[in-house]
Write a protein that holds these residues in place. Structure first.
Motif, PDB file in Angstrom:
ATOM      1  N   ILE A   1       0.781  -0.782  -0.418  1.00 14.11           N
ATOM      2  CA  ILE A   1      -0.007  -0.184  -0.013  1.00 14.11           C
ATOM      3  C   ILE A   1       0.728   1.278   0.317  1.00 14.11           C
ATOM      4  N   ARG A   2       1.156   1.694  -0.761  1.00 14.65           N
ATOM      5  CA  ARG A   2       1.338   3.322  -1.616  1.00 14.65           C
ATOM      6  C   ARG A   2       0.943   4.129  -0.569  1.00 14.65           C
ATOM      7  N   TYR A   3       1.205   5.221  -0.462  1.00 17.66           N
ATOM      8  CA  TYR A   3       0.814   6.099   0.557  1.00 17.66           C
ATOM      9  C   TYR A   3       1.507   7.845  -0.329  1.00 17.66           C
ATOM     10  N   GLU A   4       2.611   7.400  -1.126  1.00 16.76           N
ATOM     11  CA  GLU A   4       3.483   8.371  -0.969  1.00 16.76           C
ATOM     12  C   GLU A   4       2.144   8.995  -3.018  1.00 16.76           C
ATOM     13  N   TYR A   5       2.517  10.008  -3.855  1.00 16.28           N
ATOM     14  CA  TYR A   5       1.773   9.649  -4.913  1.00 16.28           C
ATOM     15  C   TYR A   5       2.527   8.747  -5.924  1.00 16.28           C
ATOM     16  N   VAL A   6       1.609   7.913  -6.754  1.00 11.98           N
ATOM     17  CA  VAL A   6       1.682   7.354  -7.279  1.00 11.98           C
ATOM     18  C   VAL A   6       2.017   6.859  -8.888  1.00 11.98           C
ATOM     19  N   ASN A   7       3.120   7.019  -9.921  1.00 11.25           N
ATOM     20  CA  ASN A   7       2.464   7.691 -11.522  1.00 11.25           C
ATOM     21  C   ASN A   7       0.875   7.074 -11.748  1.00 11.25           C
ATOM     22  N   GLY A   8       0.318   7.937 -12.200  1.00 13.87           N
ATOM     23  CA  GLY A   8      -0.457   7.740 -13.084  1.00 13.87           C
ATOM     24  C   GLY A   8      -1.707   7.046 -12.366  1.00 13.87           C
ATOM     25  N   THR A   9      -1.510   7.687 -10.639  1.00  8.27           N
ATOM     26  CA  THR A   9      -2.675   7.793  -9.951  1.00  8.27           C
ATOM     27  C   THR A   9      -3.832   8.678  -9.819  1.00  8.27           C
ATOM     28  N   GLN A  10      -4.501   8.730  -8.957  1.00  5.90           N
ATOM     29  CA  GLN A  10      -5.612   9.818  -8.755  1.00  5.90           C
ATOM     30  C   GLN A  10      -5.502  10.344  -7.098  1.00  5.90           C
ATOM     31  N   THR A  11      -5.419   8.846  -6.542  1.00  3.94           N
ATOM     32  CA  THR A  11      -6.368   8.710  -5.333  1.00  3.94           C
ATOM     33  C   THR A  11      -4.758   8.600  -4.626  1.00  3.94           C
ATOM     34  N   SER A  12      -5.192   8.367  -2.789  1.00  2.00           N
ATOM     35  CA  SER A  12      -3.801   7.554  -2.201  1.00  2.00           C
ATOM     36  C   SER A  12      -5.183   7.363  -0.978  1.00  2.00           C
ATOM     37  N   PRO A  13      -4.296   6.044  -0.489  1.00  4.43           N
ATOM     38  CA  PRO A  13      -3.435   5.242  -1.067  1.00  4.43           C
ATOM     39  C   PRO A  13      -4.013   4.071  -2.339  1.00  4.43           C
ATOM     40  N   VAL A  14      -2.843   3.966  -2.817  1.00  3.24           N
ATOM     41  CA  VAL A  14      -3.173   3.049  -3.562  1.00  3.24           C
ATOM     42  C   VAL A  14      -2.521   1.521  -3.943  1.00  3.24           C
ATOM     43  N   ALA A  15      -3.317   0.748  -3.957  1.00  2.00           N
ATOM     44  CA  ALA A  15      -2.462  -0.752  -3.780  1.00  2.00           C
ATOM     45  C   ALA A  15      -1.830  -0.799  -4.999  1.00  2.00           C
ATOM     46  N   PHE A  16      -0.468  -1.187  -4.791  1.00  2.00           N
ATOM     47  CA  PHE A  16       1.125  -1.144  -5.851  1.00  2.00           C
ATOM     48  C   PHE A  16       1.272  -2.982  -5.816  1.00  2.00           C
ATOM     49  N   LEU A  17       1.467  -3.247  -6.926  1.00  2.00           N
ATOM     50  CA  LEU A  17       1.859  -4.375  -7.181  1.00  2.00           C
ATOM     51  C   LEU A  17       3.724  -4.771  -7.228  1.00  2.00           C
ATOM     52  N   GLU A  18       4.584  -4.976  -6.367  1.00  2.00           N
ATOM     53  CA  GLU A  18       5.975  -5.008  -6.525  1.00  2.00           C
ATOM     54  C   GLU A  18       6.388  -6.024  -7.558  1.00  2.00           C
ATOM     55  N   GLY A  19       6.010  -6.847  -7.184  1.00  2.00           N
ATOM     56  CA  GLY A  19       6.577  -7.993  -8.251  1.00  2.00           C
ATOM     57  C   GLY A  19       5.735  -9.515  -8.061  1.00  2.00           C
ATOM     58  N   ILE A  20       5.523  -9.879  -9.441  1.00  2.82           N
ATOM     59  CA  ILE A  20       4.610 -11.216  -9.386  1.00  2.82           C
ATOM     60  C   ILE A  20       5.834 -12.408 -10.408  1.00  2.82           C
ATOM     61  N   TYR A  21       4.780 -13.407 -10.459  1.00  2.00           N
ATOM     62  CA  TYR A  21       6.342 -14.470 -10.876  1.00  2.00           C
ATOM     63  C   TYR A  21       5.488 -15.442 -10.894  1.00  2.00           C
ATOM     64  N   VAL A  22       4.792 -16.086 -12.000  1.00  2.00           N
ATOM     65  CA  VAL A  22       4.022 -17.435 -12.226  1.00  2.00           C
ATOM     66  C   VAL A  22       5.821 -18.657 -13.291  1.00  2.00           C
ATOM     67  N   LEU A  23       5.654 -19.368 -12.733  1.00  2.00           N
ATOM     68  CA  LEU A  23       6.547 -20.612 -13.531  1.00  2.00           C
ATOM     69  C   LEU A  23       6.044 -20.521 -14.837  1.00  2.00           C
ATOM     70  N   PRO A  24       7.059 -20.429 -16.061  1.00  2.00           N
ATOM     71  CA  PRO A  24       6.812 -20.330 -17.006  1.00  2.00           C
ATOM     72  C   PRO A  24       5.365 -21.756 -17.182  1.00  2.00           C
ATOM     73  N   GLU A  25       5.963 -22.934 -16.709  1.00  2.00           N
ATOM     74  CA  GLU A  25       4.571 -23.674 -17.341  1.00  2.00           C
ATOM     75  C   GLU A  25       3.408 -23.695 -16.944  1.00  2.00           C
ATOM     76  N   TYR A  26       3.360 -22.817 -16.060  1.00  2.00           N
ATOM     77  CA  TYR A  26       1.664 -22.617 -15.473  1.00  2.00           C
ATOM     78  C   TYR A  26       1.179 -21.036 -15.658  1.00  2.00           C
ATOM     79  N   ARG A  27       2.123 -20.709 -16.417  1.00  2.00           N
ATOM     80  CA  ARG A  27       1.603 -19.513 -17.001  1.00  2.00           C
ATOM     81  C   ARG A  27       0.135 -19.856 -17.930  1.00  2.00           C
TER      82      ARG A  27
END
Length: 146
Positions: free
Chosen positions: A62-88
């Protein structure tokens, strides 16, 4: 598939997947991971097969500082996601993202943001498939002070 928040006993599964996503940071992963699990405004998820194989991970905040492209605060932010290639392309990333959206509502978030490197076309396609839309493109600069 079973999606769950990461516990201390799952650090090795998380580390293995995190190292695939960010291979250039292996020396700092464990230290960062131990800090992340203690922060209430951070969420880490693992997805497992029915045979208990770790096949995907997600980190969000959850980011409380300004997040590029958003209009509100707080904003949920996807920091990272990884799925093994064979399960994509099997709905795993969608399930992980849906967990974040539910979690983010407790912080009164109405926007969910993310970023990707300009040349990471695979990530761009995944974001679009997950319902994200591009808001802007940015090039960052720095100058060393000597």
């Amino acid at each position: 598939m079973n999606i769950m928040p990461i516990s201390e006993s799952q650090l090795s599964d998380w580390l293995a997947l995190r190292s695939l996503l960010w291979p250039d940071h292996e020396e700092t992963h464990l230290q960062e991971m131990r800090q992340l699990v203690t922060q209430a405004h951070r969420l880490q998820l693992l997805a497992y097969t029915d045979t208990q194989q770790a096949i995907a991970m997600l980190e969000a905040s959850i980011r409380y500082e300004y997040v590029n492209g958003t209009q509100t605060s707080p904003v949920a932010f996807l920091e990272g996601i990884y799925v093994l290639p064979e399960y994509r392309r099997s709905g795993i990333a969608t399930g992980l993202v849906q967990h974040v959206e539910i979690w983010a509502k407790q912080f009164a978030c109405t926007e969910f943001a993310s970023d990707a490197a300009l040349d990471n076309q695979i990530s761009h396609a995944m974001h679009r498939a997950l319902g994200f839309h591009e808001t802007e493109r940015v090039v960052y600069f720095k100058k060393n002070i000597v």
